[in-house]
Design an enzyme around this catalytic site. Structure first.
Site, PDB file in Angstrom:
ATOM      1  N   GLU A   1      10.270 -11.574 -18.698  1.00 49.38           N
ATOM      2  CA  GLU A   1      10.023 -10.489 -19.456  1.00 49.38           C
ATOM      3  C   GLU A   1      10.835 -10.519 -20.572  1.00 49.38           C
ATOM      4  O   GLU A   1      11.427 -10.391 -20.567  1.00 49.38           O
ATOM      5  CB  GLU A   1       9.551  -9.447 -19.344  1.00 49.38           C
ATOM      6  CG  GLU A   1       8.244  -9.145 -17.757  1.00 49.38           C
ATOM      7  CD  GLU A   1       8.031  -7.734 -17.545  1.00 49.38           C
ATOM      8  OE1 GLU A   1       9.073  -6.724 -17.922  1.00 49.38           O
ATOM      9  OE2 GLU A   1       7.270  -7.663 -16.782  1.00 49.38           O
TER      10      GLU A   1
ATOM     11  N   ILE B   1       0.780   3.845  -5.372  1.00 51.71           N
ATOM     12  CA  ILE B   1       0.080   3.351  -6.162  1.00 51.71           C
ATOM     13  C   ILE B   1      -1.216   2.544  -5.517  1.00 51.71           C
ATOM     14  O   ILE B   1      -2.346   2.534  -5.593  1.00 51.71           O
ATOM     15  CB  ILE B   1       0.927   2.737  -6.695  1.00 51.71           C
ATOM     16  CG1 ILE B   1       1.538   3.101  -7.822  1.00 51.71           C
ATOM     17  CG2 ILE B   1      -0.119   1.817  -8.156  1.00 51.71           C
ATOM     18  CD1 ILE B   1       3.103   2.893  -8.785  1.00 51.71           C
TER      19      ILE B   1
ATOM     20  N   HIS C   1       4.007  -4.948 -20.085  1.00 53.35           N
ATOM     21  CA  HIS C   1       4.293  -4.596 -19.052  1.00 53.35           C
ATOM     22  C   HIS C   1       3.889  -2.731 -18.886  1.00 53.35           C
ATOM     23  O   HIS C   1       5.209  -1.858 -19.873  1.00 53.35           O
ATOM     24  CB  HIS C   1       5.646  -3.995 -18.749  1.00 53.35           C
ATOM     25  CG  HIS C   1       6.132  -3.774 -17.529  1.00 53.35           C
ATOM     26  ND1 HIS C   1       7.526  -4.323 -16.722  1.00 53.35           N
ATOM     27  CD2 HIS C   1       6.576  -3.135 -16.808  1.00 53.35           C
ATOM     28  CE1 HIS C   1       7.646  -3.856 -15.502  1.00 53.35           C
ATOM     29  NE2 HIS C   1       6.650  -2.567 -15.674  1.00 53.35           N
TER      30      HIS C   1
ATOM     31  N   ARG D   1       5.621  -6.224  -9.726  1.00 54.52           N
ATOM     32  CA  ARG D   1       6.871  -7.034 -10.985  1.00 54.52           C
ATOM     33  C   ARG D   1       7.061  -8.927 -10.533  1.00 54.52           C
ATOM     34  O   ARG D   1       6.331  -9.246  -9.996  1.00 54.52           O
ATOM     35  CB  ARG D   1       8.330  -6.448  -9.987  1.00 54.52           C
ATOM     36  CG  ARG D   1       9.049  -5.316 -10.172  1.00 54.52           C
ATOM     37  CD  ARG D   1       9.861  -5.372 -10.945  1.00 54.52           C
ATOM     38  NE  ARG D   1       9.775  -4.272 -11.550  1.00 54.52           N
ATOM     39  CZ  ARG D   1       9.018  -2.702 -11.815  1.00 54.52           C
ATOM     40  NH1 ARG D   1       8.024  -2.532 -11.997  1.00 54.52           N
ATOM     41  NH2 ARG D   1       9.907  -2.180 -11.973  1.00 54.52           N
TER      42      ARG D   1
ATOM     43  N   MET E   1       0.836  -1.295  -0.058  1.00 51.59           N
ATOM     44  CA  MET E   1       0.198  -0.377   0.148  1.00 51.59           C
ATOM     45  C   MET E   1       0.416   1.594  -0.139  1.00 51.59           C
ATOM     46  O   MET E   1       1.151   1.896   0.920  1.00 51.59           O
ATOM     47  CB  MET E   1      -1.162   0.195   1.182  1.00 51.59           C
ATOM     48  CG  MET E   1      -2.297   0.725   1.449  1.00 51.59           C
ATOM     49  SD  MET E   1      -2.884   1.540  -0.469  1.00 51.59           S
ATOM     50  CE  MET E   1      -4.267   0.169   0.161  1.00 51.59           C
TER      51      MET E   1
HETATM   52  N1  LIG Z   1       3.597  -2.426 -14.019  1.00 48.70           N
HETATM   53  C1  LIG Z   1       4.074  -1.473 -14.161  1.00 48.70           C
HETATM   54  O1  LIG Z   1       4.328  -0.736 -14.848  1.00 48.70           O
HETATM   55  C2  LIG Z   1       4.798  -0.205 -12.656  1.00 48.70           C
HETATM   56  C3  LIG Z   1       4.494   0.785 -12.616  1.00 48.70           C
HETATM   57  C4  LIG Z   1       5.130   1.589 -11.413  1.00 48.70           C
HETATM   58  C5  LIG Z   1       4.865   0.569 -10.676  1.00 48.70           C
HETATM   59  N2  LIG Z   1       5.980  -0.461 -10.466  1.00 48.70           N
HETATM   60  C6  LIG Z   1       6.030  -1.363  -9.433  1.00 48.70           C
HETATM   61  O2  LIG Z   1       4.948  -0.672  -7.716  1.00 48.70           O
HETATM   62  C7  LIG Z   1       6.103  -1.080  -7.050  1.00 48.70           C
HETATM   63  C8  LIG Z   1       5.252  -0.125  -6.241  1.00 48.70           C
HETATM   64  O3  LIG Z   1       4.995   1.111  -6.539  1.00 48.70           O
HETATM   65  P1  LIG Z   1       4.490   2.819  -5.708  1.00 48.70           P
HETATM   66  O4  LIG Z   1       5.564   3.846  -6.590  1.00 48.70           O
HETATM   67  O5  LIG Z   1       3.520   2.262  -4.969  1.00 48.70           O
HETATM   68  O6  LIG Z   1       6.130   2.334  -4.730  1.00 48.70           O
HETATM   69  P2  LIG Z   1       6.066   2.639  -3.015  1.00 48.70           P
HETATM   70  O7  LIG Z   1       7.340   2.607  -2.023  1.00 48.70           O
HETATM   71  O8  LIG Z   1       5.074   4.555  -2.772  1.00 48.70           O
HETATM   72  O9  LIG Z   1       5.192   1.765  -2.619  1.00 48.70           O
HETATM   73  C9  LIG Z   1       5.333   0.081  -2.102  1.00 48.70           C
HETATM   74  C10 LIG Z   1       4.915  -0.525  -0.760  1.00 48.70           C
HETATM   75  O10 LIG Z   1       5.076  -1.326  -1.129  1.00 48.70           O
HETATM   76  C11 LIG Z   1       5.069  -1.493   0.060  1.00 48.70           C
HETATM   77  N3  LIG Z   1       6.106  -2.834   0.697  1.00 48.70           N
HETATM   78  C12 LIG Z   1       7.649  -3.338   0.158  1.00 48.70           C
HETATM   79  N4  LIG Z   1       7.088  -4.959   0.689  1.00 48.70           N
HETATM   80  C13 LIG Z   1       6.921  -5.559   1.282  1.00 48.70           C
HETATM   81  C14 LIG Z   1       6.139  -6.576   2.269  1.00 48.70           C
HETATM   82  N5  LIG Z   1       6.716  -7.718   2.153  1.00 48.70           N
HETATM   83  N6  LIG Z   1       4.809  -6.794   1.950  1.00 48.70           N
HETATM   84  C15 LIG Z   1       4.168  -5.557   1.410  1.00 48.70           C
HETATM   85  N7  LIG Z   1       3.844  -4.571   1.656  1.00 48.70           N
HETATM   86  C16 LIG Z   1       5.048  -4.126   0.788  1.00 48.70           C
HETATM   87  C17 LIG Z   1       6.045  -0.669   0.661  1.00 48.70           C
HETATM   88  O11 LIG Z   1       5.682  -0.405   2.619  1.00 48.70           O
HETATM   89  C18 LIG Z   1       5.393   0.391   0.006  1.00 48.70           C
HETATM   90  O12 LIG Z   1       4.216   0.843   1.110  1.00 48.70           O
HETATM   91  C19 LIG Z   1       7.268  -0.283  -7.739  1.00 48.70           C
HETATM   92  O13 LIG Z   1       8.834  -0.446  -7.224  1.00 48.70           O
HETATM   93  C20 LIG Z   1       7.704  -1.043  -8.696  1.00 48.70           C
HETATM   94  O14 LIG Z   1       7.979  -2.422  -8.750  1.00 48.70           O
HETATM   95  C21 LIG Z   1       4.775  -1.593 -11.570  1.00 48.70           C
HETATM   96  O1  LIG Z   2       8.821   1.150 -12.172  1.00 48.45           O
HETATM   97  C1  LIG Z   2       8.354   1.665 -12.849  1.00 48.45           C
HETATM   98  O2  LIG Z   2       7.951   2.423 -12.587  1.00 48.45           O
HETATM   99  C2  LIG Z   2       7.394   1.343 -14.016  1.00 48.45           C
HETATM  100  O3  LIG Z   2       7.450  -1.079 -14.158  1.00 48.45           O
HETATM  101  C3  LIG Z   2       8.370   1.442 -15.248  1.00 48.45           C
HETATM  102  O4  LIG Z   2       9.135   1.030 -15.446  1.00 48.45           O
END
Ligand SMILES: NC(=O)c1ccc[n+]([C@@H]2O[C@H](COP(=O)([O-])OP(=O)(O)OC[C@H]3O[C@@H](n4cnc5c(N)ncnc54)[C@H](O)[C@@H]3O)[C@@H](O)[C@H]2O)c1
Ligand SMILES: O=C(O)[C@H](O)CO
Length: 327
Positions: A267, A159, A286, A238, A156
Protein backbone atom coordinates in the site's frame (compact mmCIF):
# COMPACT_ATOMS: atom_id res chain seq x y z
CA UNK A 1 -1.89 26.21 36.83
CA UNK A 2 0.93 23.73 36.05
CA UNK A 3 2.38 23.17 32.61
CA UNK A 4 0.23 21.00 30.33
CA UNK A 5 1.62 17.61 29.22
CA UNK A 6 3.17 17.68 25.72
CA UNK A 7 1.79 15.32 23.06
CA UNK A 8 3.57 14.79 19.74
CA UNK A 9 1.48 14.15 16.62
CA UNK A 10 3.77 12.96 13.82
CA UNK A 11 1.59 14.06 10.89
CA UNK A 12 -1.88 15.03 9.76
CA UNK A 13 -4.81 14.16 12.04
CA UNK A 14 -8.46 15.22 12.37
CA UNK A 15 -8.62 18.82 13.51
CA UNK A 16 -11.83 18.40 15.55
CA UNK A 17 -10.28 15.60 17.62
CA UNK A 18 -7.02 17.54 18.01
CA UNK A 19 -9.04 20.58 19.21
CA UNK A 20 -10.62 18.34 21.86
CA UNK A 21 -7.22 16.95 22.83
CA UNK A 22 -5.78 20.48 23.01
CA UNK A 23 -8.17 21.28 25.87
CA UNK A 24 -6.09 18.87 27.98
CA UNK A 25 -2.56 18.88 26.57
CA UNK A 26 -0.13 20.95 24.56
CA UNK A 27 0.12 19.54 21.03
CA UNK A 28 3.36 19.55 19.04
CA UNK A 29 2.41 18.51 15.50
CA UNK A 30 4.52 17.73 12.42
CA UNK A 31 2.79 19.80 9.72
CA UNK A 32 5.22 19.35 6.80
CA UNK A 33 3.87 17.56 3.72
CA UNK A 34 6.81 15.13 3.87
CA UNK A 35 6.88 12.19 6.31
CA UNK A 36 8.42 13.16 9.65
CA UNK A 37 12.00 11.83 9.76
CA UNK A 38 12.37 9.17 12.46
CA UNK A 39 15.37 10.91 14.03
CA UNK A 40 13.38 14.17 14.33
CA UNK A 41 10.51 12.26 15.93
CA UNK A 42 12.92 10.67 18.44
CA UNK A 43 14.26 14.13 19.19
CA UNK A 44 10.76 15.52 19.84
CA UNK A 45 9.85 12.51 22.01
CA UNK A 46 12.71 13.37 24.43
CA UNK A 47 10.47 16.15 25.76
CA UNK A 48 7.08 14.50 25.26
CA UNK A 49 4.49 12.92 27.59
CA UNK A 50 2.44 11.29 24.83
CA UNK A 51 2.56 10.25 21.17
CA UNK A 52 -0.42 10.28 18.79
CA UNK A 53 0.83 7.93 16.08
CA UNK A 54 -0.05 8.77 12.49
CA UNK A 55 0.56 5.75 10.28
CA UNK A 56 2.67 4.44 8.68
CA UNK A 57 4.98 4.52 11.69
CA UNK A 58 7.06 1.65 13.10
CA UNK A 59 6.75 1.86 16.86
CA UNK A 60 9.29 -0.06 18.92
CA UNK A 61 11.62 0.14 21.89
CA UNK A 62 14.21 2.06 19.90
CA UNK A 63 11.72 4.85 19.11
CA UNK A 64 10.92 5.46 22.79
CA UNK A 65 14.24 4.62 24.47
CA UNK A 66 15.33 8.23 24.91
CA UNK A 67 11.87 9.50 25.92
CA UNK A 68 12.03 9.56 29.73
CA UNK A 69 8.63 11.27 30.22
CA UNK A 70 6.66 9.37 27.58
CA UNK A 71 3.60 7.88 29.31
CA UNK A 72 1.37 6.80 26.43
CA UNK A 73 1.30 5.96 22.72
CA UNK A 74 -2.04 5.76 20.90
CA UNK A 75 -3.24 5.54 17.31
CA UNK A 76 -6.63 5.71 15.61
CA UNK A 77 -6.84 2.11 14.38
CA UNK A 78 -7.79 -1.25 15.82
CA UNK A 79 -4.94 -3.04 14.00
CA UNK A 80 -1.50 -2.54 15.52
CA UNK A 81 0.81 -4.70 13.42
CA UNK A 82 3.12 -1.66 13.13
CA UNK A 83 3.73 -1.73 16.88
CA UNK A 84 6.11 -3.94 18.90
CA UNK A 85 3.78 -3.98 21.89
CA UNK A 86 6.07 -6.08 24.09
CA UNK A 87 8.83 -3.48 23.67
CA UNK A 88 6.46 -0.70 24.79
CA UNK A 89 5.41 -2.84 27.75
CA UNK A 90 9.06 -3.35 28.69
CA UNK A 91 9.49 0.43 28.54
CA UNK A 92 6.48 0.92 30.85
CA UNK A 93 4.38 2.59 28.17
CA UNK A 94 0.70 1.70 27.61
CA UNK A 95 -0.46 1.49 23.99
CA UNK A 96 -4.03 2.48 23.03
CA UNK A 97 -6.00 1.44 19.93
CA UNK A 98 -9.65 1.82 18.88
CA UNK A 99 -11.57 -1.48 19.00
CA UNK A 100 -15.35 -1.67 18.72
CA UNK A 101 -16.26 1.81 17.49
CA UNK A 102 -15.52 0.81 13.89
CA UNK A 103 -17.06 -2.68 13.82
CA UNK A 104 -20.28 -1.85 11.97
CA UNK A 105 -18.60 0.52 9.50
CA UNK A 106 -15.88 -1.96 8.52
CA UNK A 107 -18.46 -4.75 8.26
CA UNK A 108 -20.51 -2.54 5.93
CA UNK A 109 -17.46 -2.09 3.68
CA UNK A 110 -16.69 -5.81 3.76
CA UNK A 111 -20.25 -6.57 2.82
CA UNK A 112 -20.22 -3.90 0.11
CA UNK A 113 -17.19 -5.66 -1.43
CA UNK A 114 -18.87 -9.08 -1.15
CA UNK A 115 -22.11 -7.88 -2.78
CA UNK A 116 -20.48 -5.67 -5.43
CA UNK A 117 -18.00 -8.35 -6.50
CA UNK A 118 -20.66 -11.07 -6.54
CA UNK A 119 -22.84 -9.01 -8.89
CA UNK A 120 -19.86 -7.62 -10.87
CA UNK A 121 -21.06 -4.06 -10.28
CA UNK A 122 -17.81 -2.51 -11.51
CA UNK A 123 -17.71 -4.34 -14.86
CA UNK A 124 -21.42 -3.85 -15.48
CA UNK A 125 -21.20 -0.12 -14.78
CA UNK A 126 -18.40 0.09 -17.34
CA UNK A 127 -20.91 -0.95 -20.04
CA UNK A 128 -22.99 2.09 -19.10
CA UNK A 129 -20.14 4.60 -18.90
CA UNK A 130 -18.69 3.25 -22.19
CA UNK A 131 -22.06 3.72 -23.98
CA UNK A 132 -22.24 -0.07 -24.49
CA UNK A 133 -25.57 -0.86 -22.79
CA UNK A 134 -25.64 -4.67 -23.06
CA UNK A 135 -28.31 -6.78 -24.73
CA UNK A 136 -30.04 -8.87 -22.05
CA UNK A 137 -29.78 -11.53 -20.89
CA UNK A 138 -26.38 -12.47 -22.26
CA UNK A 139 -24.54 -9.20 -22.83
CA UNK A 140 -23.91 -8.22 -19.24
CA UNK A 141 -21.50 -9.83 -16.80
CA UNK A 142 -23.65 -12.36 -14.96
CA UNK A 143 -23.26 -12.38 -11.20
CA UNK A 144 -23.69 -14.85 -8.38
CA UNK A 145 -26.32 -14.95 -5.63
CA UNK A 146 -25.53 -14.43 -1.99
CA UNK A 147 -28.61 -16.18 -0.66
CA UNK A 148 -28.27 -19.96 -0.33
CA UNK A 149 -24.50 -19.64 -0.61
CA UNK A 150 -21.84 -19.99 2.08
CA UNK A 151 -19.60 -17.32 3.57
CA UNK A 152 -16.47 -18.39 5.45
CA UNK A 153 -14.98 -15.75 7.75
CA UNK A 154 -11.36 -16.13 8.89
CA UNK A 155 -10.84 -14.11 12.10
CA UNK A 156 -14.08 -14.01 14.05
CA UNK A 157 -13.52 -10.98 16.27
CA UNK A 158 -15.54 -7.81 16.69
CA UNK A 159 -15.76 -7.06 12.97
CA UNK A 160 -16.20 -10.70 11.94
CA UNK A 161 -19.30 -10.93 14.13
CA UNK A 162 -20.75 -7.80 12.48
CA UNK A 163 -20.10 -9.28 9.02
CA UNK A 164 -21.74 -12.58 10.01
CA UNK A 165 -24.93 -10.76 11.10
CA UNK A 166 -25.19 -9.08 7.70
CA UNK A 167 -24.55 -12.35 5.86
CA UNK A 168 -27.32 -14.14 7.76
CA UNK A 169 -29.74 -11.34 6.85
CA UNK A 170 -28.85 -11.99 3.18
CA UNK A 171 -29.72 -15.67 3.58
CA UNK A 172 -26.15 -16.96 3.62
CA UNK A 173 -24.84 -19.89 5.64
CA UNK A 174 -21.96 -18.60 7.77
CA UNK A 175 -18.86 -20.59 8.74
CA UNK A 176 -15.86 -19.22 10.58
CA UNK A 177 -12.33 -20.04 11.54
CA UNK A 178 -10.65 -18.44 14.52
CA UNK A 179 -7.76 -19.19 16.82
CA UNK A 180 -10.36 -20.72 19.16
CA UNK A 181 -14.01 -21.67 18.58
CA UNK A 182 -16.23 -19.04 20.22
CA UNK A 183 -19.13 -19.81 22.47
CA UNK A 184 -21.33 -16.75 22.73
CA UNK A 185 -24.73 -15.50 21.63
CA UNK A 186 -23.20 -13.29 18.92
CA UNK A 187 -22.43 -16.41 16.92
CA UNK A 188 -26.01 -17.53 16.46
CA UNK A 189 -26.25 -19.89 13.45
CA UNK A 190 -22.53 -19.50 12.70
CA UNK A 191 -20.42 -22.65 12.65
CA UNK A 192 -16.74 -23.11 13.53
CA UNK A 193 -14.69 -25.05 10.96
CA UNK A 194 -11.04 -25.91 10.56
CA UNK A 195 -9.34 -23.76 7.93
CA UNK A 196 -9.26 -26.65 5.42
CA UNK A 197 -12.97 -27.36 5.87
CA UNK A 198 -13.88 -23.69 5.61
CA UNK A 199 -11.95 -23.29 2.35
CA UNK A 200 -13.49 -26.41 0.84
CA UNK A 201 -17.06 -25.39 1.74
CA UNK A 202 -17.18 -21.60 1.22
CA UNK A 203 -18.43 -19.73 -1.85
CA UNK A 204 -17.07 -16.52 -0.38
CA UNK A 205 -13.96 -16.46 1.85
CA UNK A 206 -13.48 -13.26 3.84
CA UNK A 207 -10.26 -12.58 5.78
CA UNK A 208 -10.83 -10.41 8.86
CA UNK A 209 -7.86 -11.50 11.00
CA UNK A 210 -5.02 -9.30 12.27
CA UNK A 211 -1.55 -9.42 10.71
CA UNK A 212 0.70 -11.47 13.01
CA UNK A 213 3.68 -13.80 12.55
CA UNK A 214 1.10 -16.58 12.25
CA UNK A 215 -1.13 -14.91 9.64
CA UNK A 216 1.66 -13.42 7.46
CA UNK A 217 1.14 -15.00 3.97
CA UNK A 218 -1.50 -17.36 5.41
CA UNK A 219 -3.28 -17.00 2.05
CA UNK A 220 -0.64 -18.65 -0.15
CA UNK A 221 -0.70 -20.90 -3.23
CA UNK A 222 -1.86 -23.89 -1.17
CA UNK A 223 -4.66 -21.84 0.44
CA UNK A 224 -6.07 -20.76 -2.94
CA UNK A 225 -5.86 -24.34 -4.30
CA UNK A 226 -8.08 -25.45 -1.39
CA UNK A 227 -10.79 -22.91 -2.27
CA UNK A 228 -13.64 -23.69 -4.67
CA UNK A 229 -12.80 -22.69 -8.24
CA UNK A 230 -15.89 -20.46 -8.46
CA UNK A 231 -15.30 -18.78 -5.08
CA UNK A 232 -14.79 -15.12 -4.26
CA UNK A 233 -11.82 -14.15 -2.07
CA UNK A 234 -12.19 -11.02 0.10
CA UNK A 235 -9.52 -9.40 2.29
CA UNK A 236 -10.35 -6.58 4.70
CA UNK A 237 -7.77 -7.63 7.35
CA UNK A 238 -4.25 -6.66 6.25
CA UNK A 239 -2.54 -6.88 2.85
CA UNK A 240 0.45 -8.92 4.05
CA UNK A 241 -1.82 -11.79 5.15
CA UNK A 242 -1.97 -12.57 1.42
CA UNK A 243 0.88 -13.69 -0.83
CA UNK A 244 -0.14 -11.36 -3.66
CA UNK A 245 1.83 -13.26 -6.35
CA UNK A 246 -0.01 -16.45 -5.35
CA UNK A 247 -3.33 -14.59 -5.59
CA UNK A 248 -2.49 -13.39 -9.11
CA UNK A 249 -1.58 -16.96 -10.15
CA UNK A 250 -4.75 -18.39 -8.57
CA UNK A 251 -6.91 -15.90 -10.51
CA UNK A 252 -5.04 -16.41 -13.79
CA UNK A 253 -5.13 -20.23 -13.45
CA UNK A 254 -8.85 -20.30 -12.61
CA UNK A 255 -8.23 -21.76 -9.14
CA UNK A 256 -10.55 -19.09 -7.75
CA UNK A 257 -13.04 -16.85 -9.51
CA UNK A 258 -12.53 -13.30 -8.25
CA UNK A 259 -10.95 -11.17 -5.52
CA UNK A 260 -12.21 -8.10 -3.65
CA UNK A 261 -9.70 -6.26 -1.49
CA UNK A 262 -9.72 -3.28 0.85
CA UNK A 263 -6.13 -3.95 1.90
CA UNK A 264 -3.20 -4.82 -0.36
CA UNK A 265 0.50 -5.55 -0.27
CA UNK A 266 1.98 -3.09 -0.96
CA UNK A 267 0.00 0.00 0.00
CA UNK A 268 -0.25 2.20 -2.00
CA UNK A 269 -0.97 -0.43 -4.66
CA UNK A 270 0.75 0.23 -8.04
CA UNK A 271 -1.66 0.98 -10.89
CA UNK A 272 0.33 -1.31 -13.23
CA UNK A 273 0.30 -4.31 -10.85
CA UNK A 274 -0.40 -7.71 -12.50
CA UNK A 275 -3.35 -8.22 -10.14
CA UNK A 276 -5.21 -5.38 -11.87
CA UNK A 277 -4.43 -6.96 -15.27
CA UNK A 278 -6.27 -10.17 -14.34
CA UNK A 279 -9.59 -8.35 -14.81
CA UNK A 280 -10.81 -10.34 -11.83
CA UNK A 281 -10.25 -7.98 -8.92
CA UNK A 282 -12.17 -5.21 -7.24
CA UNK A 283 -9.80 -3.10 -5.13
CA UNK A 284 -10.43 -0.08 -2.92
CA UNK A 285 -7.72 1.88 -1.06
CA UNK A 286 -8.03 0.76 2.60
CA UNK A 287 -11.27 2.65 3.26
CA UNK A 288 -12.81 0.15 5.72
CA UNK A 289 -13.29 2.59 8.59
CA UNK A 290 -13.57 5.75 6.47
CA UNK A 291 -16.91 7.28 7.24
CA UNK A 292 -16.92 10.69 8.82
CA UNK A 293 -18.70 9.58 11.99
CA UNK A 294 -16.57 6.51 12.59
CA UNK A 295 -13.26 8.26 11.95
CA UNK A 296 -14.43 10.96 14.39
CA UNK A 297 -15.21 8.34 17.04
CA UNK A 298 -11.87 6.58 16.47
CA UNK A 299 -9.97 9.86 16.84
CA UNK A 300 -11.89 10.91 19.97
CA UNK A 301 -11.10 7.48 21.49
CA UNK A 302 -7.45 8.05 20.58
CA UNK A 303 -7.57 11.44 22.30
CA UNK A 304 -9.22 9.85 25.38
CA UNK A 305 -6.51 7.17 25.45
CA UNK A 306 -3.86 9.89 25.42
CA UNK A 307 -5.58 12.07 28.04
CA UNK A 308 -5.83 9.05 30.37
CA UNK A 309 -2.23 8.02 29.66
CA UNK A 310 -0.60 11.38 30.32
CA UNK A 311 -2.52 11.47 33.61
CA UNK A 312 -1.27 7.93 34.42
CA UNK A 313 -4.82 6.56 34.47
CA UNK A 314 -5.94 3.30 32.78
CA UNK A 315 -6.61 3.84 29.06
CA UNK A 316 -10.21 3.32 27.85
CA UNK A 317 -8.80 0.94 25.17
CA UNK A 318 -5.41 -0.48 26.09
CA UNK A 319 -3.66 -3.28 24.18
CA UNK A 320 -1.05 -4.01 26.90
CA UNK A 321 -3.17 -3.74 30.03
CA UNK A 322 -0.48 -5.62 31.96
CA UNK A 323 1.96 -2.69 31.61
CA UNK A 324 3.51 -1.27 34.76
CA UNK A 325 2.95 2.46 34.39
CA UNK A 326 6.02 4.68 34.77
CA UNK A 327 6.30 6.40 38.16
N1 LIG B 1 -9.55 -2.61 6.28
C1 LIG B 1 -9.69 -1.83 7.33
O1 LIG B 1 -9.87 -0.62 7.24
C2 LIG B 1 -9.66 -2.45 8.69
C3 LIG B 1 -10.41 -1.85 9.71
C4 LIG B 1 -10.38 -2.43 10.96
C5 LIG B 1 -9.63 -3.57 11.18
N2 LIG B 1 -8.90 -4.10 10.19
C6 LIG B 1 -8.10 -5.30 10.45
O2 LIG B 1 -8.95 -6.30 10.95
C7 LIG B 1 -8.35 -6.92 12.07
C8 LIG B 1 -9.43 -7.46 12.98
O3 LIG B 1 -10.14 -6.42 13.61
P1 LIG B 1 -11.15 -6.73 14.83
O4 LIG B 1 -11.52 -5.42 15.41
O5 LIG B 1 -12.22 -7.67 14.40
O6 LIG B 1 -10.14 -7.46 15.82
P2 LIG B 1 -10.44 -8.57 16.93
O7 LIG B 1 -9.21 -8.65 17.74
O8 LIG B 1 -11.75 -8.29 17.58
O9 LIG B 1 -10.62 -9.90 16.07
C9 LIG B 1 -9.58 -10.57 15.43
C10 LIG B 1 -9.92 -12.05 15.45
O10 LIG B 1 -8.98 -12.72 14.63
C11 LIG B 1 -8.66 -13.94 15.27
N3 LIG B 1 -7.38 -14.48 14.81
C12 LIG B 1 -6.13 -14.11 15.16
N4 LIG B 1 -5.23 -14.88 14.55
C13 LIG B 1 -5.92 -15.76 13.79
C14 LIG B 1 -5.55 -16.82 12.93
N5 LIG B 1 -4.27 -17.16 12.76
N6 LIG B 1 -6.51 -17.53 12.31
C15 LIG B 1 -7.81 -17.23 12.51
N7 LIG B 1 -8.24 -16.22 13.31
C16 LIG B 1 -7.30 -15.50 13.94
C17 LIG B 1 -8.65 -13.59 16.76
O11 LIG B 1 -8.81 -14.75 17.54
C18 LIG B 1 -9.84 -12.64 16.86
O12 LIG B 1 -11.02 -13.35 17.16
C19 LIG B 1 -7.48 -5.82 12.67
O13 LIG B 1 -6.40 -6.36 13.41
C20 LIG B 1 -7.01 -5.05 11.46
O14 LIG B 1 -5.80 -5.57 10.98
C21 LIG B 1 -8.90 -3.57 8.94
O1 LIG C 1 -6.92 -1.24 11.76
C1 LIG C 1 -7.70 -0.32 11.49
O2 LIG C 1 -8.42 0.23 12.34
C2 LIG C 1 -7.84 0.16 10.07
O3 LIG C 1 -7.07 -0.59 9.21
C3 LIG C 1 -7.58 1.61 9.94
O4 LIG C 1 -6.21 1.86 10.09
Amino acid sequence: MGKKPVVVVNGKAREDALAYLAEHVEIRQWTEATKMPRETLKEWLREADGLWSVRPLDIDGDLVKDAPNLKVVAQPSVGYDNVKVDELTAAGIPFGNTPGVLNETVAELAFTLIASASRRIYENMNFVTDGQWPKQPTGCVVGKDLSRRTLGIIGMGGIGVSISRRARAFGMTVLYNNRHPRNDDNLYMTTYKSLDELLALSDVVCVMAPLTDETYHMCDAEFFKEMKSDALFVNVGRGKIVDTDALVDALNNGEIDYAALDVTDPEPFPADHPLLKTGKALIVPHIGSYTDRTRYEMCILTADNIIAGVNQKPLPACVNEEVNYKE
